[in-house]
Design an enzyme around this catalytic site. Structure first.
Site, PDB file in Angstrom:
ATOM      1  N   ASN A  73      -2.650 -27.436  47.421  1.00  0.00           N
ATOM      2  CA  ASN A  73      -1.539 -28.551  47.995  1.00  0.00           C
ATOM      3  C   ASN A  73      -0.742 -28.615  46.797  1.00  0.00           C
ATOM      4  O   ASN A  73       0.720 -29.508  47.231  1.00  0.00           O
ATOM      5  CB  ASN A  73      -2.639 -29.994  48.014  1.00  0.00           C
ATOM      6  CG  ASN A  73      -2.020 -31.602  47.663  1.00  0.00           C
ATOM      7  OD1 ASN A  73      -1.335 -31.449  48.711  1.00  0.00           O
ATOM      8  ND2 ASN A  73      -1.860 -32.135  47.136  1.00  0.00           N
TER       9      ASN A  73
ATOM     10  N   ARG B 213      -2.650 -37.377  43.027  1.00  0.00           N
ATOM     11  CA  ARG B 213      -2.178 -37.934  43.120  1.00  0.00           C
ATOM     12  C   ARG B 213      -2.043 -38.794  45.196  1.00  0.00           C
ATOM     13  O   ARG B 213      -2.145 -36.501  45.057  1.00  0.00           O
ATOM     14  CB  ARG B 213      -1.140 -39.845  42.829  1.00  0.00           C
ATOM     15  CG  ARG B 213       0.052 -38.133  43.056  1.00  0.00           C
ATOM     16  CD  ARG B 213       1.179 -38.997  41.611  1.00  0.00           C
ATOM     17  NE  ARG B 213       1.066 -39.514  40.177  1.00  0.00           N
ATOM     18  CZ  ARG B 213       1.078 -39.136  40.146  1.00  0.00           C
ATOM     19  NH1 ARG B 213       1.355 -37.723  39.554  1.00  0.00           N
ATOM     20  NH2 ARG B 213       0.407 -39.768  39.001  1.00  0.00           N
TER      21      ARG B 213
ATOM     22  N   ALA C 232      25.232 -25.165  49.186  1.00  0.00           N
ATOM     23  CA  ALA C 232      26.474 -24.569  48.702  1.00  0.00           C
ATOM     24  C   ALA C 232      26.885 -25.277  46.945  1.00  0.00           C
ATOM     25  O   ALA C 232      27.369 -25.178  46.100  1.00  0.00           O
ATOM     26  CB  ALA C 232      27.981 -25.854  49.044  1.00  0.00           C
TER      27      ALA C 232
ATOM     28  N   THR D 193       3.682 -41.636  51.606  1.00  0.00           N
ATOM     29  CA  THR D 193       2.995 -41.289  50.600  1.00  0.00           C
ATOM     30  C   THR D 193       4.625 -41.637  49.602  1.00  0.00           C
ATOM     31  O   THR D 193       5.391 -41.955  49.747  1.00  0.00           O
ATOM     32  CB  THR D 193       3.636 -39.571  50.227  1.00  0.00           C
ATOM     33  OG1 THR D 193       4.807 -38.890  50.518  1.00  0.00           O
ATOM     34  CG2 THR D 193       2.514 -39.127  50.774  1.00  0.00           C
TER      35      THR D 193
ATOM     36  N   TYR E 217      12.951 -25.419  49.930  1.00  0.00           N
ATOM     37  CA  TYR E 217      11.921 -26.020  50.451  1.00  0.00           C
ATOM     38  C   TYR E 217      11.524 -25.599  51.123  1.00  0.00           C
ATOM     39  O   TYR E 217      10.420 -25.575  51.675  1.00  0.00           O
ATOM     40  CB  TYR E 217      11.917 -27.037  50.327  1.00  0.00           C
ATOM     41  CG  TYR E 217      10.576 -28.566  50.789  1.00  0.00           C
ATOM     42  CD1 TYR E 217       9.540 -28.015  49.761  1.00  0.00           C
ATOM     43  CD2 TYR E 217      10.650 -28.952  51.912  1.00  0.00           C
ATOM     44  CE1 TYR E 217       8.159 -29.327  49.769  1.00  0.00           C
ATOM     45  CE2 TYR E 217       9.297 -29.924  52.220  1.00  0.00           C
ATOM     46  CZ  TYR E 217       8.102 -29.615  51.836  1.00  0.00           C
ATOM     47  OH  TYR E 217       7.327 -30.302  51.279  1.00  0.00           O
TER      48      TYR E 217
END
Length: 451
Positions: free
Chosen positions: A292, A221, A302, A392, A357
């Site tokens: 991807n 997707r 924290a 998205t 990330y």
């Protein structure tokens, strides 16, 4: 997911009302349609002295070879310019910027909607004379500033020629063509470095990946599905990969691109080998791998538990490293191979609550920089695409107010579409990008964060 506000302010009564109220009016961007013209009007090439055979003349000749309407002066004050290419490779002092940049300024109000401004320059090096380094670095500042002044969906980007690369190199032509085209709709304020004269022009610019076999992970997707669709449109046979839980949706994507699906957890130790085996068995080889697949597990550091940190690192970067090792060791991945990874502007500028990330996506930037030279030994490349705010399912879950702010924090004042990322991936996968290696290109509308 659509940007309702942008749709409303660009048509009908709501558009007229927005104009009267002085509300921001993001333009509808010019995106690629097969068979459409490369640019929307005449192309002005600035720099150098006309007719002397310098780099600007060489660029003009290249554009003429693409059947474009090319001019070397802005004498026609009625023109609606489809693009302006400013060639500054031979500038040696900041004084040399004055004439071409002021001439650029004189035509900015005459740009057609969706026009392109592209600089062609060389990088500033520590070994350069101070004046030479100053003018070369100055071009970067000019380009990024001009890109923020453009309106009507126009964008500004630059091609940087490293080392002994000349303006006639294939990948310079490829980069120019990409940045002039509608394929680069959401690439803005970026500098794309061509580091070698490697690469080859495709037989068909509309299907540059004909005969190539590509694998796309996380393809069920969103951006992954758009990448698979775009690579298939450009001629590739595509293997779509995703976790077994996404099997039904993955099969739909595979059917849409008329290719095969592989249900696979990319964090398994043999994921790379299984990808290679499937591609070779079903399609006879493997030429392009697009990393991807990725996840987010946002938390303030924290409050972040070890398993939350570890899961993001495992999917977003550790799996790519492991798969790449298996690709590099395989005799099946030797024919001018391409690796294209998905980074993020969060990995460039950081983002609150995304230390895991950001670490993984910054890791992707470092990984492709180091992997590129390893692939160059077999005529290959490794590059990354760093999306900004893209419309998205994931971004649709962001709270409304935060989402609206994120959409507007770029020079184009809107979110990008999955196809915008896909077009850039397809460019890096193409033969014409063979001289671009180890780099990361942002697809963010010149997001007001990061470099």
């Amino acid at each position: 997911m659509t940007d309702t506000y942008t749709s409303l302010v660009n048509g009908g009564l709501t558009g007229s009302l927005a104009k009267k109220l002085g509300l921001p009016r993001p333009s509808v961007l010019r995106r690629h349609t097969p068979g459409a013209p490369l640019v929307t009007g005449p192309v002005l090439v600035l720099g150098g002295a006309v007719g002397t055979g310098d780099d600007a003349d060489a660029v003009a000749r290249t554009l003429l070879g693409w059947d474009l309407d090319v001019r070397r002066t802005a004498a026609d004050d009625t023109a609606r310019w489809g693009a302006v290419v400013v060639v500054l490779t031979e500038a040696t002092h900041p004084d040399d910027l004055s004439d071409p940049v002021r001439e650029l300024g004189s035509v900015l109000r005459s740009l057609a909607p969706g026009a392109r401004v592209v600089t062609v320059s060389r990088p500033a090096l520590a070994t350069d004379a101070p004046a030479l380094a100053a003018v070369r670095q100055g071009v970067d500042g000019i380009l990024r500033s001009v890109a923020k002044e453009l309106r009507g969906g126009a964008t500004g980007n630059g091609v940087v020629l490293a080392g002994d690369v000349t303006v006639d190199a294939t990948s310079v032509h490829g980069a120019l063509r990409f940045l002039l085209s509608a394929r680069s709709a959401f690439v803005d304020g970026q500098l794309l470095t061509v580091s070698s004269d490697a690469g080859s022009a495709p037989a068909d610019w509309e299907r540059p990946l004909a005969g190539r076999v590509a694998v796309v992970t996380g393809a069920a997707r969103g951006i992954g599905a758009a990448i698979a669709t775009t690579l298939a449109r450009d001629g590739a046979r595509v293997v779509v990969v995703d976790v077994p839980a996404a099997g039904e949706q993955l099969a739909k994507v595979a059917n849409a691109v008329k290719s095969t699906a592989l249900q696979l957890d990319i964090t398994t130790p043999d994921a790379g080998t299984r990808i290679i085996d499937h591609a070779v068995r079903r399609h006879g080889g493997l030429d392009i791998v697009v990393h991807n697949a990725g996840i987010t597990r946002d938390k303030l550091l924290a409050n972040m538990k070890p398993e939350v940190w570890d899961s993001v690192i495992a999917v977003n970067i550790a799996s790519q490293l492991r798969i790449n090792e298996q690709l590099l060791a395989s005799d099946a991945f030797r024919d001018a191979p391409r690796i294209v990874s998905l980074a993020s502007t969060s990995g460039i500028a950081g983002n609150r609550g995304q230390s895991n990330y950001a670490a993984s996506k910054a890791g992707v930037v470092g990984m492709v920089r180091a992997t590129g030279p390893l692939l160059a030994e077999v005529g290959g490349t490794a590059n990354a695409v760093a999306p900004g705010f893209i419309e998205t399912d994931m971004t649709s879950r962001i709270p409304f107010a935060t989402r609206e702010v994120a959409r507007r924090l770029n020079s184009l004042q809107q979110g990008g579409q999955p196809v915008d990322v896909a077009e850039t991936v397809a460019f890096f996968a193409s033969p014409a990008a063979g001289g671009i290696n180890g780099t990361t290109l942002r697809v963010c509308g010149q997001n007001l964060v990061g470099a």
